[in-house]
Design a protein around this motif. Structure first.
Motif, short mmCIF file in Angstrom:
data_model
loop_
_atom_site.label_atom_id
_atom_site.label_comp_id
_atom_site.label_asym_id
_atom_site.label_seq_id
_atom_site.Cartn_x
_atom_site.Cartn_y
_atom_site.Cartn_z
N SER A 1 0.77 -1.17 -0.03
CA SER A 1 0.30 0.15 0.09
C SER A 1 0.99 1.37 0.12
N ALA A 2 1.93 1.30 0.76
CA ALA A 2 2.95 2.40 0.77
C ALA A 2 3.80 2.56 -0.15
N VAL A 3 4.12 1.66 -1.12
CA VAL A 3 4.87 1.62 -2.18
C VAL A 3 3.84 2.03 -3.46
N ASN A 4 2.66 1.47 -3.50
CA ASN A 4 1.48 2.05 -4.56
C ASN A 4 1.25 3.55 -4.19
N TYR A 5 1.04 3.96 -2.99
CA TYR A 5 0.82 5.30 -2.79
C TYR A 5 1.93 6.25 -3.43
N ALA A 6 3.50 5.99 -3.09
CA ALA A 6 4.33 6.80 -3.36
C ALA A 6 4.44 6.54 -4.98
N ALA A 7 4.31 5.44 -5.77
CA ALA A 7 4.47 5.39 -7.08
C ALA A 7 3.21 6.23 -7.78
N ARG A 8 2.05 5.98 -7.22
CA ARG A 8 1.01 6.86 -7.75
C ARG A 8 1.08 8.41 -7.89
N LYS A 9 1.82 8.87 -6.71
CA LYS A 9 2.21 10.22 -6.37
C LYS A 9 3.01 10.53 -7.58
N VAL A 10 4.02 9.83 -8.14
CA VAL A 10 4.89 9.95 -9.07
C VAL A 10 4.42 9.91 -10.62
N ASN A 11 3.55 8.81 -11.06
CA ASN A 11 3.06 8.49 -12.07
C ASN A 11 1.94 7.29 -11.59
N PRO B 1 -9.04 -18.57 13.67
CA PRO B 1 -9.54 -17.20 14.02
C PRO B 1 -8.37 -16.36 14.22
N VAL B 2 -7.62 -15.99 13.38
CA VAL B 2 -6.43 -15.05 13.66
C VAL B 2 -6.61 -13.91 12.65
N THR B 3 -6.28 -12.65 13.17
CA THR B 3 -6.34 -11.48 12.35
C THR B 3 -5.23 -10.43 12.67
N ALA B 4 -4.79 -9.57 11.77
CA ALA B 4 -3.75 -8.71 11.88
C ALA B 4 -4.02 -7.52 11.21
N ASN B 5 -3.89 -6.29 11.64
CA ASN B 5 -3.96 -5.03 10.98
C ASN B 5 -2.92 -4.45 9.97
N PHE B 6 -3.21 -3.82 9.15
CA PHE B 6 -2.22 -3.26 8.36
C PHE B 6 -2.94 -1.79 7.77
N THR B 7 -1.91 -0.83 7.26
CA THR B 7 -2.24 0.34 7.08
C THR B 7 -2.32 0.46 5.46
N GLY B 8 -3.58 0.86 5.36
CA GLY B 8 -4.23 1.20 3.81
C GLY B 8 -3.83 2.57 3.57
N HIS B 9 -3.36 2.98 2.57
CA HIS B 9 -3.16 4.26 1.99
C HIS B 9 -3.93 4.62 0.76
N GLY B 10 -4.95 5.56 1.04
CA GLY B 10 -6.01 5.82 0.05
C GLY B 10 -5.33 6.63 -1.29
#
Length: 123
Positions: A53-63, A112-121
């Motif tokens: 998500s972070a890499v996609n956000y940074a790449a989308r800002k550039v192109n 029954p296991v879960t984990a959180n991650f950060t999503g960048h819009g």
């Protein structure tokens, strides 16, 4: 003079008792290895999703070429290399309001296991 040629019954019983006590103490530590392994797998997938998500956000800002628009936590899956989660994993849907907004998303794994991650819009 007669020499002793073996162990006495008391010595053998004491060895069996010591082995029994050690196994009773060690066994519970090994029983929950499956749960720990499942949590580690989900944590690994959550880390990969957060990084994607972070890499996609940074790449989308550039192109915007070769990137993914992210308006929902589910959209982050397409940002992974290969574009899909491993079998048995899914993401709980949650909208990401606007560009540059970060929210906590949830990935569910096998069991029954879960984990959180950060999503960048991204738009």
């Amino acid at each position: 003079m007669k020499q002793q040629a073996g162990f006495t019954l008391i010595e053998l019983v004491m060895v069996i008792v010591i082995i029994g006590v050690l196994s009773a103490v060690a066994l519970p530590k090994f029983i929950n290895l499956q749960g720990d392994a499942q949590q580690a797998a989900v944590d690994g997938v959550a880390g990969a999703l957060s990084s994607a998500s972070a890499v996609n956000y940074a790449a989308r800002k550039v192109n915007t070429a070769d990137t993914v628009a992210v308006a929902d936590c589910d959209d982050v899956e397409a940002a992974l290399q290969g574009g899909q989660l491993p079998t048995g994993f899914n993401i709980t849907a949650a909208a990401i309001a606007a560009d540059a907004v970060k929210i906590n998303c949830v990935v569910n794994g096998p069991g029954p296991v879960t984990a959180n991650f950060t999503g960048h819009g991204t738009l």
